[in-house]
Write a protein that holds these residues in place. Structure first.
Motif, PDB file in Angstrom:
ATOM      1  N   PRO A 133      78.179 -10.825 -42.493  1.00 54.92           N
ATOM      2  CA  PRO A 133      77.274 -10.854 -41.435  1.00 54.92           C
ATOM      3  C   PRO A 133      76.389 -11.991 -41.300  1.00 54.92           C
ATOM      4  O   PRO A 133      75.792 -12.683 -40.528  1.00 54.92           O
ATOM      5  N   VAL A 134      75.912 -12.413 -42.491  1.00 56.83           N
ATOM      6  CA  VAL A 134      74.927 -13.460 -42.658  1.00 56.83           C
ATOM      7  C   VAL A 134      75.577 -14.993 -42.259  1.00 56.83           C
ATOM      8  O   VAL A 134      75.208 -15.616 -41.591  1.00 56.83           O
ATOM      9  N   GLY A 135      76.974 -14.995 -42.597  1.00 53.65           N
ATOM     10  CA  GLY A 135      77.579 -16.126 -42.582  1.00 53.65           C
ATOM     11  C   GLY A 135      77.859 -16.298 -40.834  1.00 53.65           C
ATOM     12  O   GLY A 135      77.677 -17.179 -40.173  1.00 53.65           O
ATOM     13  N   LEU A 136      78.199 -14.911 -40.375  1.00 55.76           N
ATOM     14  CA  LEU A 136      78.638 -15.089 -38.895  1.00 55.76           C
ATOM     15  C   LEU A 136      77.060 -15.487 -38.182  1.00 55.76           C
ATOM     16  O   LEU A 136      77.082 -16.212 -37.085  1.00 55.76           O
ATOM     17  N   GLU A 137      75.929 -14.948 -38.506  1.00 53.93           N
ATOM     18  CA  GLU A 137      74.719 -15.270 -37.994  1.00 53.93           C
ATOM     19  C   GLU A 137      74.371 -16.885 -38.282  1.00 53.93           C
ATOM     20  O   GLU A 137      73.774 -17.370 -37.296  1.00 53.93           O
ATOM     21  N   ALA A 138      74.714 -17.302 -39.396  1.00 59.58           N
ATOM     22  CA  ALA A 138      74.152 -18.508 -39.693  1.00 59.58           C
ATOM     23  C   ALA A 138      75.078 -19.673 -38.588  1.00 59.58           C
ATOM     24  O   ALA A 138      74.630 -20.558 -38.217  1.00 59.58           O
ATOM     25  N   VAL A 139      76.394 -19.368 -38.405  1.00 54.39           N
ATOM     26  CA  VAL A 139      77.185 -20.163 -37.670  1.00 54.39           C
ATOM     27  C   VAL A 139      76.642 -19.949 -36.069  1.00 54.39           C
ATOM     28  O   VAL A 139      76.326 -20.977 -35.507  1.00 54.39           O
ATOM     29  N   ALA A 140      76.323 -18.919 -35.803  1.00 56.34           N
ATOM     30  CA  ALA A 140      75.708 -18.631 -34.276  1.00 56.34           C
ATOM     31  C   ALA A 140      74.338 -19.233 -34.150  1.00 56.34           C
ATOM     32  O   ALA A 140      74.152 -19.934 -32.989  1.00 56.34           O
ATOM     33  N   LEU A 193      81.023 -23.538 -39.706  1.00 54.09           N
ATOM     34  CA  LEU A 193      82.171 -22.729 -39.909  1.00 54.09           C
ATOM     35  C   LEU A 193      82.061 -21.580 -41.040  1.00 54.09           C
ATOM     36  O   LEU A 193      81.162 -22.010 -41.947  1.00 54.09           O
ATOM     37  N   ALA A 194      82.601 -20.530 -40.820  1.00 57.42           N
ATOM     38  CA  ALA A 194      82.471 -19.386 -41.864  1.00 57.42           C
ATOM     39  C   ALA A 194      83.750 -18.619 -41.831  1.00 57.42           C
ATOM     40  O   ALA A 194      84.311 -18.337 -40.936  1.00 57.42           O
ATOM     41  N   VAL A 195      83.964 -18.072 -43.016  1.00 56.53           N
ATOM     42  CA  VAL A 195      85.229 -17.170 -43.332  1.00 56.53           C
ATOM     43  C   VAL A 195      84.552 -15.812 -43.646  1.00 56.53           C
ATOM     44  O   VAL A 195      83.714 -15.652 -44.521  1.00 56.53           O
ATOM     45  N   THR A 196      84.676 -15.116 -42.824  1.00 54.11           N
ATOM     46  CA  THR A 196      84.324 -13.718 -42.657  1.00 54.11           C
ATOM     47  C   THR A 196      85.379 -12.675 -42.638  1.00 54.11           C
ATOM     48  O   THR A 196      86.460 -12.945 -42.782  1.00 54.11           O
ATOM     49  N   PHE A 241      96.914   2.720 -51.834  1.00 51.05           N
ATOM     50  CA  PHE A 241      96.162   3.913 -51.092  1.00 51.05           C
ATOM     51  C   PHE A 241      96.676   4.137 -49.658  1.00 51.05           C
ATOM     52  O   PHE A 241      97.406   3.088 -49.060  1.00 51.05           O
ATOM     53  N   ARG A 242      96.722   5.397 -49.494  1.00 48.90           N
ATOM     54  CA  ARG A 242      97.536   5.745 -48.098  1.00 48.90           C
ATOM     55  C   ARG A 242      96.515   6.264 -47.327  1.00 48.90           C
ATOM     56  O   ARG A 242      95.933   7.302 -47.881  1.00 48.90           O
ATOM     57  N   PRO A 243      96.419   6.145 -45.932  1.00 53.20           N
ATOM     58  CA  PRO A 243      96.532   5.076 -45.089  1.00 53.20           C
ATOM     59  C   PRO A 243      96.153   3.700 -46.023  1.00 53.20           C
ATOM     60  O   PRO A 243      95.042   3.569 -46.507  1.00 53.20           O
ATOM     61  N   THR A 244      97.210   2.489 -45.879  1.00 53.48           N
ATOM     62  CA  THR A 244      96.670   1.275 -46.621  1.00 53.48           C
ATOM     63  C   THR A 244      95.435   0.816 -46.078  1.00 53.48           C
ATOM     64  O   THR A 244      95.313   0.281 -44.722  1.00 53.48           O
ATOM     65  N   PRO A 245      94.439   0.528 -46.910  1.00 54.72           N
ATOM     66  CA  PRO A 245      93.131  -0.126 -46.621  1.00 54.72           C
ATOM     67  C   PRO A 245      93.416  -1.587 -46.189  1.00 54.72           C
ATOM     68  O   PRO A 245      93.822  -2.300 -47.155  1.00 54.72           O
ATOM     69  N   THR A 246      93.218  -2.347 -44.903  1.00 52.61           N
ATOM     70  CA  THR A 246      93.271  -3.561 -44.918  1.00 52.61           C
ATOM     71  C   THR A 246      92.005  -4.109 -44.479  1.00 52.61           C
ATOM     72  O   THR A 246      91.478  -3.612 -43.308  1.00 52.61           O
ATOM     73  N   ARG A 247      91.452  -5.241 -44.843  1.00 48.03           N
ATOM     74  CA  ARG A 247      90.270  -5.700 -44.250  1.00 48.03           C
ATOM     75  C   ARG A 247      90.840  -7.428 -43.301  1.00 48.03           C
ATOM     76  O   ARG A 247      91.786  -7.953 -43.836  1.00 48.03           O
ATOM     77  N   ARG A 248      90.401  -7.292 -42.321  1.00 50.11           N
ATOM     78  CA  ARG A 248      90.782  -8.554 -41.621  1.00 50.11           C
ATOM     79  C   ARG A 248      89.876  -9.759 -41.778  1.00 50.11           C
ATOM     80  O   ARG A 248      88.805  -9.728 -41.672  1.00 50.11           O
ATOM     81  N   VAL A 249      90.642 -10.996 -42.128  1.00 45.91           N
ATOM     82  CA  VAL A 249      90.031 -12.084 -42.335  1.00 45.91           C
ATOM     83  C   VAL A 249      89.882 -13.077 -41.260  1.00 45.91           C
ATOM     84  O   VAL A 249      91.236 -13.357 -40.765  1.00 45.91           O
ATOM     85  N   PHE A 250      88.622 -13.556 -40.943  1.00 45.56           N
ATOM     86  CA  PHE A 250      88.612 -14.342 -40.026  1.00 45.56           C
ATOM     87  C   PHE A 250      87.966 -15.661 -40.288  1.00 45.56           C
ATOM     88  O   PHE A 250      86.938 -15.817 -41.351  1.00 45.56           O
ATOM     89  N   ALA A 251      88.228 -16.755 -39.704  1.00 45.61           N
ATOM     90  CA  ALA A 251      87.274 -18.063 -39.723  1.00 45.61           C
ATOM     91  C   ALA A 251      86.594 -18.204 -38.133  1.00 45.61           C
ATOM     92  O   ALA A 251      87.247 -17.764 -37.182  1.00 45.61           O
ATOM     93  N   VAL A 252      85.258 -18.494 -38.312  1.00 47.10           N
ATOM     94  CA  VAL A 252      84.435 -18.131 -37.072  1.00 47.10           C
ATOM     95  C   VAL A 252      83.567 -19.766 -37.198  1.00 47.10           C
ATOM     96  O   VAL A 252      83.415 -20.085 -37.998  1.00 47.10           O
ATOM     97  N   TRP A 253      83.368 -20.161 -35.665  1.00 48.93           N
ATOM     98  CA  TRP A 253      82.816 -21.196 -35.629  1.00 48.93           C
ATOM     99  C   TRP A 253      82.112 -21.222 -34.152  1.00 48.93           C
ATOM    100  O   TRP A 253      82.621 -20.532 -33.484  1.00 48.93           O
TER     101      TRP A 253
END
Length: 302
Positions: A131-138, A144-147, A263-275
């Motif tokens: 969240p901090v990286g996203l706000e810094a980009v905004a 650019l940030a990887v979130t 772990f089931r259901p498989t926990p996945t986090r979505r990795v994004f680049a934002v700019w």
């Protein structure tokens, strides 16, 4: 003529609410920010900051000048993008943020690739929570940030920001080797009822995901150990303490005394680049996005 750096310092104080927070965002010392604003006061012959208890507050004139500074900084960014686009080369400074495991598991290879392909690009990296990286980009403090986020704990993206998904990062349940579930092919939330969890501190995306997952199964997880650093979590697990859920990105080799169980259901986090959307055509941004995608894909096939 107003100095751009001093306007940037004032705008940062207005955005973050204090000289110290502005200094952290800009990568300066608080003293340097105070000096910039003092010089701006002399240039404008106007009081911009007033003492309020132990802190400072912006005057009405400072709020007016900060609003103008926001417009000026946006115009400067637009001009920089246009010039870089005309040159057609990824050059100059690029400020990048990344969450901890991306900084460890993805950015080293990305920085090497950029240095090889774009030697005139000066990448500056800072580790920040999503969240901090996203706000810094905004706000324009980062280019650019990887979130990341989780499906049941999404991260809202503000309007001036664009994003692209790099991929999905799977998380496993980590158990001490002597745990009764350590040799299972997989586990479900009900298997882990009553366990003492090692987790990220409250307010982080990973913490919220764990709580939401177990509440969705009608259980309240026992968050006994709230630890930010994954290395410390592994140290506890290696001594037979607690259970944890750790993503694979940047995790590295596990100690012999720790087991990873799906772990089931498989926990996945979505990795994004934002700019910032207006920098979409900037060669430095497009080159960095390409390097991030390539290094993510190579990591997936390694």
């Amino acid at each position: 003529m107003l100095d751009l750096g001093r306007l940037r310092a004032l705008h940062a104080v207005a955005q973050h609410g204090s000289v110290g927070a502005a200094a952290t965002a800009l990568g300066y010392t608080p003293s340097a920010v105070s000096q910039q604003i003092a010089k701006l006061e002399r240039e404008t012959r106007t009081t911009l900051l007033e003492r309020r208890g132990r802190g400072v507050a912006l005057t009405d004139a400072a709020h007016l000048l900060s609003a103008t500074a926001k417009q000026v900084l946006a115009l400067v960014e637009h001009a920089e993008v246009a010039l870089e686009e005309q040159r057609g080369a990824a050059v100059g400074e690029l400020r990048v943020g990344a969450f901890a495991t991306a900084a460890r598991g993805l950015l080293p290879a990305t920085l090497v690739r950029l240095a090889e392909r774009h030697p005139q690009l000066d990448v500056r990296l800072v580790e920040l929570d999503p969240p901090v990286g996203l706000e810094a980009v905004a706000r324009g403090e980062l280019d650019l940030a990887v979130t990341h986020d989780w499906v049941n704990a999404p991260l809202a993206v503000p309007e001036p920001v664009s994003r692209t998904r790099l991929g999905e990062d799977v998380a496993d349940v980590l158990l001490p080797a002597g745990h009764p579930l350590a040799d299972r092919e997989s586990v479900v939330p009900e298997d882990l009822a009553g366990e003492r969890w090692i987790c990220q501190p409250e307010g982080t995306i990973c913490h919220d995901w764990l709580v939401n997952t177990f509440r969705g199964a009608g259980m309240e997880p026992d968050l006994a150990y709230r630890i930010a650093e994954y290395e410390t979590q592994l140290a506890l697990l290696a001594k037979g303490i607690g259970v944890a859920l750790l993503p694979r990105l940047g995790r590295g080799a596990l100690p012999d005394s720790v087991r990873a169980v799906p772990f089931r259901p498989t926990p996945t986090r979505r990795v994004f680049a934002v700019w910032r959307t207006q920098a979409t055509r900037r060669p430095a941004v497009t080159a960095t996005l390409a390097a991030l995608r390539d290094c993510w894909d190579q990591r997936e096939t390694a």
